[in-house]
Design a protein around this motif. Structure first.
Motif, PDB file in Angstrom:
ATOM      1  N   SER A 112      33.653  -2.482  43.168  1.00  0.00           N
ATOM      2  CA  SER A 112      32.610  -3.572  42.856  1.00  0.00           C
ATOM      3  C   SER A 112      32.747  -4.450  43.432  1.00  0.00           C
ATOM      4  O   SER A 112      33.996  -5.023  43.696  1.00  0.00           O
ATOM      5  N   PRO A 161      23.823   5.474  48.947  1.00  0.00           N
ATOM      6  CA  PRO A 161      24.752   4.401  49.533  1.00  0.00           C
ATOM      7  C   PRO A 161      24.118   3.175  50.006  1.00  0.00           C
ATOM      8  O   PRO A 161      22.957   3.282  50.762  1.00  0.00           O
ATOM      9  N   SER A 203      32.599   5.814  31.653  1.00  0.00           N
ATOM     10  CA  SER A 203      31.632   5.980  32.451  1.00  0.00           C
ATOM     11  C   SER A 203      30.188   5.533  32.019  1.00  0.00           C
ATOM     12  O   SER A 203      29.461   5.203  32.733  1.00  0.00           O
ATOM     13  N   ILE A 206      24.638   9.934  41.022  1.00  0.00           N
ATOM     14  CA  ILE A 206      25.157   9.146  42.173  1.00  0.00           C
ATOM     15  C   ILE A 206      24.230   8.686  42.891  1.00  0.00           C
ATOM     16  O   ILE A 206      23.229   9.384  43.561  1.00  0.00           O
ATOM     17  N   PRO A 207      23.801   7.392  42.828  1.00  0.00           N
ATOM     18  CA  PRO A 207      22.946   6.672  43.770  1.00  0.00           C
ATOM     19  C   PRO A 207      23.289   6.585  45.266  1.00  0.00           C
ATOM     20  O   PRO A 207      24.316   7.115  45.672  1.00  0.00           O
ATOM     21  N   ASN A 252      26.931   9.865  49.556  1.00  0.00           N
ATOM     22  CA  ASN A 252      26.670   9.221  48.342  1.00  0.00           C
ATOM     23  C   ASN A 252      27.677   9.092  47.299  1.00  0.00           C
ATOM     24  O   ASN A 252      27.987   7.719  46.555  1.00  0.00           O
ATOM     25  N   LEU A 253      28.460  10.054  47.103  1.00  0.00           N
ATOM     26  CA  LEU A 253      29.681   9.955  46.328  1.00  0.00           C
ATOM     27  C   LEU A 253      30.522   9.054  46.981  1.00  0.00           C
ATOM     28  O   LEU A 253      31.457   8.289  46.166  1.00  0.00           O
ATOM     29  N   GLN A 290      23.264   1.285  36.068  1.00  0.00           N
ATOM     30  CA  GLN A 290      22.403   1.754  37.044  1.00  0.00           C
ATOM     31  C   GLN A 290      21.056   1.943  36.536  1.00  0.00           C
ATOM     32  O   GLN A 290      20.789   2.059  35.373  1.00  0.00           O
ATOM     33  N   SER A 332      29.924   6.372  48.552  1.00  0.00           N
ATOM     34  CA  SER A 332      29.497   4.918  48.491  1.00  0.00           C
ATOM     35  C   SER A 332      29.899   4.701  47.010  1.00  0.00           C
ATOM     36  O   SER A 332      30.195   3.429  46.516  1.00  0.00           O
ATOM     37  N   ALA A 333      29.503   5.585  45.999  1.00  0.00           N
ATOM     38  CA  ALA A 333      29.888   5.271  44.605  1.00  0.00           C
ATOM     39  C   ALA A 333      31.064   5.011  44.133  1.00  0.00           C
ATOM     40  O   ALA A 333      31.219   4.202  42.980  1.00  0.00           O
ATOM     41  N   ILE A 373      33.534   7.112  39.383  1.00  0.00           N
ATOM     42  CA  ILE A 373      32.564   5.979  39.565  1.00  0.00           C
ATOM     43  C   ILE A 373      32.538   5.035  38.218  1.00  0.00           C
ATOM     44  O   ILE A 373      31.835   4.160  38.164  1.00  0.00           O
ATOM     45  N   ARG A 378      34.720  13.256  39.055  1.00  0.00           N
ATOM     46  CA  ARG A 378      33.467  12.560  39.720  1.00  0.00           C
ATOM     47  C   ARG A 378      33.131  11.523  38.643  1.00  0.00           C
ATOM     48  O   ARG A 378      32.826  10.345  39.075  1.00  0.00           O
TER      49      ARG A 378
END
Length: 462
Positions: free
Chosen positions: A86, A63, A17, A60-61, A78-79, A24, A81-82, A341, A337
């Motif tokens: 890619s 979305p 990770s 977590i950025p 947000n999760l 990011q 989206s993350a 990601i 999590r």
């Protein structure tokens, strides 16, 4: 032994990770975790509490794009989206058209010719390899898109009527967009990311040599929702619609037959179950479907694939379904999590399948003691089971009798249920576990498919 497997998983996931975190924006350093001792005997929920105490939550950025379900908390949005795959770098697979809602399912959004790269990879003479991008529907009936590749043989169709089409639902079994068969056909071989199952067994090649066109849907959709049957079923049916819309003079009246094994059987099962309700106009042109190594009941798989050598595949499939059903993501602990990601979210089966050597139970990524027996799990089993949904076309179902990861009981139950609903169906128990059964069951399955493509009425052994 379990202690070391957990520690290896924690260290591997957090280290992996860190690679993703480099891309990011900088985040403030998390507070130092308390120095908690390992819980005695690693019992749940003590182990899960220890994991959340030792591992801080990941950053977590917000979305940037469309999500799969409404009504989520901001944190879960947000999760969700993350954890999405890619970009592959190819807009055909990455770009969400802004006007999707204005299109009907099956409307063609983009077409390109990839014969130069895809033709040599097919290994038999072809006239053309086309790729279609079309509007489809996600698991929550919202507009989405999907892609598919069409292989047209070089030789004219020698039989009566228009050229038939074999819908080859390959076992994509992947989380990254670059793992799909269409990506390989467009960009060439890309190492381990190009699946061996794109060529073995040689379904596309044998069909093309028989004069059939072959339609290869990328049935996991843009979210790479591995193992989600509604997404896959919609994508398969809309790929047929798209082909008939784009080339009506050649394929509007063609006969279509599906085949899928393992992950491809999930897509095939989804398509035949949804055919009547989602695409009833296709019922007259789809002559049947063959499916083998059938993951028909995820409740069975929860006991047969968890905490053993299949656990990497089981975890990836759970994660793939969670991309469209984000309530599953809400049950993950900090370890889960970070994994969701991390670069693992873009891996193909050859990578995440290998993590099965750790034989990790799914429980270590959850924040509830028994996630596979929770109310949420029961609801996911019920929805994905598609019980009572009648196939609109004849079926050929086969499964290895010695299967231990995808037991034959699921396939046999599917056969009995479809018979009870009035479907013309055949069931074949074949020798072997999952890999061997793919070979031992293949010749008879393809003979059944060939007869349906040639217009021979389907037998009924119910």
């Amino acid at each position: 032994m379990r202690y070391w497997r957990v520690l290896i998983a924690v260290l591997s996931i957090v280290a992996g990770s860190a690679v993703a975190a480099q891309a990011q924006p900088a985040q403030p350093d998390p507070p130092a975790p308390p120095g908690l001792p390992l819980p005695p005997n690693l019992s749940l929920p003590g182990l899960q509490q220890w994991i959340d105490a030792v591992i801080p939550p990941p950053p977590i950025p917000a979305p940037p794009g469309p999500m799969a379900a409404a009504g989520l908390t901001p944190a879960l949005t947000n999760l969700q989206s993350a954890v999405m795959p890619s970009d592959s770098g190819d807009p055909l697979f990455d770009a969400w058209p802004p006007d999707l809602a204005e299109h009907a399912p099956g409307d063609v959004l983009e077409v390109r010719d990839v014969t130069a790269t895809g033709g040599p990879l097919v290994l038999v003479p072809v006239r053309q390899v086309l790729q279609l991008k079309f509007r489809t529907t996600d698991a929550h009936d919202a507009p989405s898109f999907a892609t598919a590749s069409l292989v047209v043989p070089a030789a004219p169709w020698p039989g009566p009527g228009p050229r038939p089409v074999l819908v080859n639902n390959l076992p994509i079994d992947a989380l990254g967009r670059h793992c799909t068969p269409s990506y390989t056909l467009a960009h060439g071989l890309n190492g381990a990311d190009s699946a061996t199952t794109d060529w073995i067994p040689p379904t596309t090649q044998l069909a093309a040599l028989r004069g059939y066109a072959v339609l290869i849907p990328d049935h996991e959709g843009p979210r790479m929702a591995y193992a989600e049957p509604y997404v896959a079923g919609h994508a398969v049916l809309d790929s047929i619609r798209a082909l008939r819309n784009w080339l009506p003079d050649e394929f509007a009246d063609s006969r279509f037959v599906m085949h899928g094994y393992s992950g491809g059987a999930i897509a095939t099962r989804g398509a035949v179950a949804l055919l009547d309700s989602y695409a009833p106009e296709l019922t007259p042109v789809v002559a049947g479907a063959a499916l083998g190594g059938v993951p028909a009941d995820y409740k069975i798989l929860a006991r047969s694939m968890n905490a053993n050598l299949a656990s990497g595949v089981f975890l990836a499939a759970t994660f793939g379904v969670a991309r469209e059903r984000p309530e599953i993501l809400g049950m993950m602990n900090n370890l889960g999590r970070w994994a969701a990601i991390s670069p693992l979210k873009d891996t193909c089966a050859g990578i995440f399948g290998a993590t099965g050597v750790l034989m990790l139970p799914i429980d270590i990524a959850a924040d509830v003691p028994d996630p596979l027996h929770s109310d949420l799990a029961a609801d996911i089993y019920r929805v994905t089971r598609m019980q009572g949904m009648k196939s609109a076309v004849p079926l050929y179902v086969y499964n290895g009798e010695q299967e231990f990861w995808i037991p034959a009981e699921g396939a046999r139950t599917l056969f009995r249920e479809q018979c009870a609903l009035g479907v013309h169906a055949v069931y074949r128990s074949v020798p072997g576990e999952h890999i061997i059964a793919a070979a031992t069951g293949y010749p008879d399955a393809m003979n059944w498919v060939d007869q349906r493509l040639r217009g021979v009425p389907a037998p009924n052994e119910c």
